[in-house]
Design a protein around this motif. Structure first.
Motif, mmCIF file in Angstrom:
data_model
loop_
_atom_site.group_PDB
_atom_site.id
_atom_site.type_symbol
_atom_site.label_atom_id
_atom_site.label_comp_id
_atom_site.label_asym_id
_atom_site.label_seq_id
_atom_site.Cartn_x
_atom_site.Cartn_y
_atom_site.Cartn_z
ATOM 1 N N GLU A 60 0.830 -1.210 0.000
ATOM 2 C CA GLU A 60 0.000 0.000 0.000
ATOM 3 C C GLU A 60 0.866 1.264 0.000
ATOM 4 O O GLU A 60 1.746 1.445 0.836
ATOM 5 C CB GLU A 60 -0.912 -0.014 1.231
ATOM 6 N N ASN A 214 -7.308 0.542 -1.007
ATOM 7 C CA ASN A 214 -8.063 -0.018 0.113
ATOM 8 C C ASN A 214 -9.268 0.829 0.504
ATOM 9 O O ASN A 214 -9.678 0.840 1.664
ATOM 10 C CB ASN A 214 -7.145 -0.216 1.331
ATOM 11 N N THR A 268 -4.540 -4.167 -1.091
ATOM 12 C CA THR A 268 -3.096 -4.316 -1.245
ATOM 13 C C THR A 268 -2.521 -4.973 0.004
ATOM 14 O O THR A 268 -3.233 -5.257 0.962
ATOM 15 C CB THR A 268 -2.428 -2.947 -1.476
#
Length: 301
Positions: A60, A214, A268
Motif C-alpha cells: 500500500e 483499500n 493491497t
C-alpha cells in the motif's frame, strides 16, 4: 440384440481373443495417460497446486497505480442478512487446465468464469494486475473515471482480461441471467473498466482525482455502464465450495444509491506484513476498537 458376456476373458468362450486384446489396449491407454499426466486425478491435483500458489500483492502506497497487483474484495455486510467479505476469483476446472501433450504453455485456457470466494489469502486465483489502456506508463497513479483493464497474473493464470458484454439470450450469467462477466484472452473495448466514487454526492467533484488504495469504490463497465456486482442470493457450487455469482449489474436501493453488492476494495498488502491484506488488518483493528468501546466493565485507575 447382442448378448452380454457372462464370462471373463480368461474363459475361452465366444470371441475371447478380441476381449483379451481390448483389455490390453485399455491398460496400455491408461498407462500412457498416466505418463503424460492426463488422468483426471492428476489434472485435479496439478490444477489445485498451481491455482492456489501464493502471490505477493503490491504494498500500500496511498494511491492505486498502474502495474499494481491487487485483490478485488467485496467488503460484505453485517446484520440479519450478513455475508462475509469475498474476493473476485477465477473458476478453473480440469477442462480449462493445461494440456501437456498439446503444447508447452502451462496455463489455463480461455475463456474462464469468475465468482466471489470467501478465501482472502492472495494466490494465483484471486490476484489481478491493473493495466493501462490509454498509454499511461507503469507506476502512474490511477484516477477516477479513467479507463483501465484488469488482468490475471502471468504464468499459470494466463494473463487473461476481465471482460463483459451486453446480455443476450445465448450469453448471460448462469443463475441470475444478468450480464455475464468472464476472463478472455484478447484485449478489447469489452475489457475496459473505470472507477467511480462511492458517494453519489461527491462523484462529480472526484472525477480526475487519484484513487486511494483499500477504499470502497464502484467498478463500472465502460461499454454497458453497469457496475461489477456480487450477488449474495445467487450461489454457485464450484470445486472450491459454495461461492457467489459475479455479474455486471448496478444494484440500486430506494434512494437510488448503489448497494453493498456493487462495493469493491482494491486490496493491497500491509506494509508491516506483506502476507496480510491491508484491509484485513484495518478490519481487525476496527473490531478490536469496537469491542473495547462496547465493554461495559468499568476500568479503575
Amino acid at each position: 440384440m447382442t448378448q452380454a458376456r457372462t464370462y471373463s476373458p480368461n474363459v475361452r468362450v465366444g470371441n475371447w481373443i478380441e476381449d483379451l486384446v481390448l483389455k490390453e489396449d485399455m491398460l496400455k491407454e491408461f498407462l500412457e495417460q498416466k505418463d503424460r499426466g492426463e488422468l483426471t486425478l492428476q489434472r485435479i491435483g496439478t490444477l489445485r497446486d498451481n491455482i492456489m500458489t501464493s502471490v505477493e500483492l503490491s504494498v500500500e502506497q496511498g494511491s492505486l497505480r498502474f502495474g499494481d497487483t491487487v485483490m478485488l474484495v467485496n467488503p460484505g455486510r453485517s446484520g440479519p442478512d450478513s455475508h462475509d467479505p469475498c474476493a473476485l476469483s477465477i473458476i478453473p476446472d480440469i477442462n480449462t487446465g493445461p494440456r501437456p501433450h498439446q503444447d508447452n504453455n502451462q496455463s489455463l485456457q480461455a475463456p474462464c468464469f469468475v465468482s466471489g470466494a470467501k478465501g482472502l489469502q492472495s494466490c494465483v486465483r484471486n490476484a489481478f494486475v491493473i493495466d493501462s489502456v490509454d498509454g499511461s506508463p507503469r507506476g502512474e497513479m490511477l484516477h477516477y473515471d479513467q479507463s483501465f483493464c484488469l488482468r490475471t497474473t502471468a504464468g499459470y493464470a494466463g494473463g487473461f482480461y476481465l471482460a463483459s458484454d451486453t446480455k443476450s439470450f445465448q450469453k448471460c450469467a448462469q443463475k441470475s441471467r444478468l450480464q455475464e462477466v468472464s476472463l478472455v484472452k484478447e484485449l478489447s473495448f469489452l475489457c475496459h473498466w473505470r472507477l467511480k466514487c462511492l458517494d453519489p454526492q461527491r462523484r462529480l467533484e472526484q472525477e480526475g482525482s487519484p484513487v486511494s488504495a483499500n477504499a470502497k469504490v464502484l467498478i463500472s463497465h465502460c461499454k454497458t455502464n453497469q457496475c461489477l456486482a456480487l450477488l449474495e442470493n445467487r450461489v454457485l457450487w464450484t470445486p472450491y465450495g459454495k461461492e457467489y455469482e459475479i455479474t455486471a449489474h448496478t444494484l440500486l436501493d430506494s434512494h437510488k444509491a448503489e448497494r453493498v453488492g456493487n462495493h469493491w476494495i482494491f486490496a493491497t498488502a500491509d506494509p508491516g506484513d506483506q502476507h496480510t491484506l491491508f484491509q484485513t488488518q484495518q478490519l481487525a483493528n476496527g473490531s478490536a476498537e469496537e469491542a473495547s468501546c462496547s465493554d461495559p466493565t468499568p476500568k479503575h485507575i
